[in-house]
Design a protein around this motif. Structure first.
Motif, short mmCIF file in Angstrom:
data_model
loop_
_atom_site.label_atom_id
_atom_site.label_comp_id
_atom_site.label_asym_id
_atom_site.label_seq_id
_atom_site.Cartn_x
_atom_site.Cartn_y
_atom_site.Cartn_z
N SER B 93 0.84 -1.19 0.00
CA SER B 93 0.00 0.00 0.00
C SER B 93 0.88 1.24 0.00
CB SER B 93 -0.94 0.01 1.21
OG SER B 93 -0.21 0.22 2.42
N SER B 94 0.31 2.37 -0.46
CA SER B 94 1.04 3.63 -0.48
C SER B 94 0.04 4.77 -0.48
CB SER B 94 1.96 3.72 -1.70
OG SER B 94 1.21 3.68 -2.90
N PHE B 95 0.53 5.99 -0.19
CA PHE B 95 -0.35 7.16 -0.18
C PHE B 95 -0.85 7.51 -1.57
CE2 PHE B 95 -0.84 8.57 4.01
CZ PHE B 95 0.34 8.40 4.71
N SER B 96 0.07 7.46 -2.55
CA SER B 96 -0.33 7.77 -3.92
C SER B 96 0.37 6.80 -4.86
CB SER B 96 0.01 9.21 -4.27
OG SER B 96 1.41 9.38 -4.37
N GLY B 97 0.18 7.01 -6.15
CA GLY B 97 0.65 6.02 -7.11
C GLY B 97 2.03 6.26 -7.67
N ARG B 98 2.61 7.42 -7.35
CA ARG B 98 3.90 7.75 -7.95
C ARG B 98 5.02 7.26 -7.05
NH1 ARG B 98 6.05 8.12 -12.14
NH2 ARG B 98 6.40 9.94 -13.44
N ALA B 99 5.89 6.41 -7.61
CA ALA B 99 6.99 5.85 -6.82
C ALA B 99 7.98 6.96 -6.49
CB ALA B 99 7.69 4.75 -7.61
N ARG B 100 8.09 7.29 -5.21
CA ARG B 100 9.03 8.30 -4.76
C ARG B 100 9.53 7.90 -3.38
NH1 ARG B 100 8.91 9.35 -9.28
NH2 ARG B 100 8.55 11.37 -10.33
N SER B 101 10.63 8.49 -2.96
CA SER B 101 11.18 8.15 -1.64
C SER B 101 10.20 8.53 -0.54
CB SER B 101 12.51 8.86 -1.42
OG SER B 101 12.33 10.26 -1.47
N TYR B 102 9.42 9.58 -0.77
CA TYR B 102 8.46 10.03 0.25
C TYR B 102 7.12 9.33 0.08
CZ TYR B 102 7.33 12.93 -3.79
OH TYR B 102 7.03 13.36 -5.05
N ASN B 103 7.04 8.43 -0.87
CA ASN B 103 5.80 7.71 -1.13
C ASN B 103 6.11 6.24 -1.37
OD1 ASN B 103 3.00 7.35 -1.66
ND2 ASN B 103 3.44 7.30 -3.85
N GLU B 104 6.84 5.67 -0.42
CA GLU B 104 7.22 4.29 -0.61
C GLU B 104 6.03 3.36 -0.50
OE1 GLU B 104 9.27 4.44 3.59
OE2 GLU B 104 8.92 2.34 3.03
N GLN B 105 6.16 2.21 -1.14
CA GLN B 105 5.16 1.16 -0.97
C GLN B 105 5.55 0.33 0.24
OE1 GLN B 105 4.21 -1.19 -4.42
NE2 GLN B 105 3.83 0.60 -5.71
N PHE B 106 4.57 0.09 1.11
CA PHE B 106 4.77 -0.74 2.29
C PHE B 106 4.20 -2.13 1.97
CE2 PHE B 106 6.13 2.25 5.53
CZ PHE B 106 5.82 3.46 4.94
N PHE B 107 5.01 -3.14 2.19
CA PHE B 107 4.63 -4.50 1.82
C PHE B 107 4.22 -5.34 3.03
CE2 PHE B 107 5.69 -5.09 -2.66
CZ PHE B 107 6.43 -3.94 -2.92
N GLY B 108 3.29 -6.25 2.78
CA GLY B 108 2.95 -7.27 3.77
C GLY B 108 3.98 -8.38 3.74
N PRO B 109 3.87 -9.36 4.65
CA PRO B 109 4.87 -10.42 4.76
C PRO B 109 4.75 -11.51 3.70
CG PRO B 109 3.16 -10.73 6.39
CD PRO B 109 2.87 -9.41 5.72
N GLY B 110 3.68 -11.51 2.93
CA GLY B 110 3.55 -12.48 1.85
C GLY B 110 2.69 -13.67 2.21
N THR B 111 2.11 -14.28 1.18
CA THR B 111 1.36 -15.53 1.28
C THR B 111 1.98 -16.52 0.31
OG1 THR B 111 -0.74 -14.48 1.87
CG2 THR B 111 -0.85 -16.68 0.91
N ARG B 112 2.41 -17.66 0.83
CA ARG B 112 2.99 -18.69 -0.04
C ARG B 112 1.88 -19.64 -0.46
NH1 ARG B 112 8.06 -20.23 -1.27
NH2 ARG B 112 8.90 -18.79 0.27
N LEU B 113 1.57 -19.65 -1.75
CA LEU B 113 0.49 -20.48 -2.28
C LEU B 113 1.06 -21.57 -3.18
CD1 LEU B 113 -2.55 -21.03 -2.80
CD2 LEU B 113 -2.38 -19.46 -4.73
N THR B 114 0.63 -22.80 -2.92
CA THR B 114 1.00 -23.92 -3.76
C THR B 114 -0.26 -24.53 -4.35
OG1 THR B 114 2.92 -24.42 -2.37
CG2 THR B 114 2.16 -26.16 -3.86
N VAL B 115 -0.26 -24.68 -5.67
CA VAL B 115 -1.41 -25.30 -6.35
C VAL B 115 -0.94 -26.63 -6.94
CG1 VAL B 115 -3.20 -25.05 -8.09
CG2 VAL B 115 -2.33 -23.02 -6.90
N LEU B 116 -1.56 -27.71 -6.46
CA LEU B 116 -1.15 -29.05 -6.90
C LEU B 116 -1.95 -29.53 -8.10
CD1 LEU B 116 -0.90 -30.64 -3.34
CD2 LEU B 116 0.94 -29.66 -4.73
#
Lengths: 111, 116
Positions: B93-116
């Protein structure tokens, strides 16, 4: 096709030495570049960035260099510390909501 | 603040099954993103949202649907899972859509999905 490439999957350096991580890109319209750091079982976190109007940006032990003519950027970490061991992603942006990532380089800093 | 959280952390599906991945952020960010990460490749954008009630396609949207009914939540759905969707999924998530140092994207820890 990958517009951002990190050709070294891994890098190992001794504590106290310099770590240099490299990134190449193909899209000359990219105007902002970022480095993210990722520890296992965590999401990437923002580390440092640089605008295309600059050729160097420094933040403490981390410096990013941009060579637009070569379409190349690098991240220098001096001195390297064991806590810097992580996967480093290079990313580049041209337009809103479209950030392109490299495949990452796993850095190991040995004590 | 919890930042960006993702549920579940791990999941194993059989081909053809469906599931929903939940992302939640408590930073009042307008913009939210779903990425997938595969070996030898960088994070690739699946879908994104520029605000509550909006969604848009990213680089690799096929086989996925998303919804943003509440500002703090962004759901990623797989209607009929395929082995090619085996991956690690990250929400950001981020405040706006423009990638900038003052508008970094914060990431979640991830979901590992396996499809058999």
């Amino acid at each position: 096709d990958q517009q951002v490439k990190q050709n070294s999957p891994s890098l190992s350096v001794q504590e106290g030495r310099i770590s240099i991580l490299n990134c190449d890109y193909t899209n000359s319209m990219f105007d902002y570049f970022l480095w993210y750091k990722k520890y296992p079982a965590e999401g990437p976190t923002f580390l440092i960035s640089i605008s295309s109007i600059k050729d160097k940006n420094e933040d403490g032990r981390f410096t990013v260099f941009l060579n637009k003519s070569a379409k190349h950027l690098s991240l220098h970490i001096v001195p390297s510390q064991p806590g810097d061991s992580a996967v480093y992603f290079c990313a580049a942006s041209e337009v809103e909501n479209d950030m392109r990532f490299g495949a990452g380089t796993r850095l190991t800093v040995k004590p | 603040n919890a930042g960006v959280t993702q549920t579940p952390k791990f999941r194993v599906l059989k081909t053809g099954q469906s599931m929903t991945l939940l992302c939640a952020q408590d930073m009042n960010h307008e913009y939210m993103y779903w990425y997938r990460q595969d070996p030898g490749m960088g994070l690739r954008l699946i879908h994104y949202s520029v605000g509550e009630g909006t969604t848009a396609k990213g680089e690799v949207p096929d086989g996925y649907n998303v919804s943003r009914l509440k500002k703090q939540n962004f759901l990623l759905g797989l209607e009929s899972a395929a082995p090619s969707q085996t991956s690690v999924y990250f929400c950001a998530s981020s405040f706006s859509g423009r990638a900038r140092s003052y508008n970094e994207q914060f990431f979640g820890p991830g979901t590992r999905l396996t499809v058999l």
